[in-house]
Enzyme design. Sequence first.
Site, PDB file in Angstrom:
ATOM      1  CB  CYS A 176      -0.969   0.172   1.245  1.00 58.37           C
ATOM      2  SG  CYS A 176      -1.711   1.561   1.235  1.00 58.37           S
ATOM      3  CB  CYS A 186      -6.066   3.840  -4.092  1.00 60.56           C
ATOM      4  SG  CYS A 186      -4.992   2.365  -4.269  1.00 60.56           S
TER       5      CYS A 186
END
Length: 265
Positions: A69, A204
Amino acid sequence: MSKFSVVIANPAGNITAFVLDQNIEKSNYIYLANKLMDIKEFGIEQVGFIKKPTVGGELRLEMMGGEFCGNATRSFGLYIANKNGETSEKTITVEISGCSNTLDVETNVTNDYARTSMPLPKVIDYIKLVNGQLLPVIVFEGIVHVIVEDEEVSNEMYEKVKKEVINKYNSEAFGLMFLKSDKLYITPVVYVRETDSLVYERSCGSGSISIAIYLAKNEKDGVFTYDIYQPGGIIETKVYKEKGKVVKATIGGKVTLSDIKTIHV
């Protein structure tokens, strides 16, 4: 009942909890992550567990499903800078799951800002849906992103893409990035296999750099900058290309960090 120390990071709305206790076993990640994400007042979208470094970083972050991530990476760098008492600009070297090498995070504690280098894509690919539609896919080590351009956000599209992605790639996670190309606006939908969790994320990081790489696909040489808008805010992206190849990529933006919280589960 057990208690844990947690810091909650907000990188453009992609709320991430860092569990500070380093003695938690991987076998407990999923249970604890689900418990934290169930606490409605925090709005946590994902959970990372802080560990001792193994490949040269200052600390290591293991995401709940072993995925990569980008937002967690840059937030983690800023957390370490704060913990170390930095007062201005500092580059922090971190480790994160889904990435076999260390990553450098440029931090500015005064401005609550963090920019991280990103893993480079393994391949830029395509998947073909049953109706013949081709969708671009950006494949990273710990996550795969599929880009759906100028279509409405829908669970139906997610289900179609999930089937094709699972059949073709063996990834810890995949994201479906619904892109409105005229506004450079994305709606990120992210699935993590280990926790079997689907989240319509506020932002994101790796999805944003996937969009940037896609937008710069026909460029040859130079630095290409895109501000990617999403429900939780803006993520700044830069793609560096030489002779048509991506040689460096970064994401950056504001990150806010909470004080240390004690959570009982």
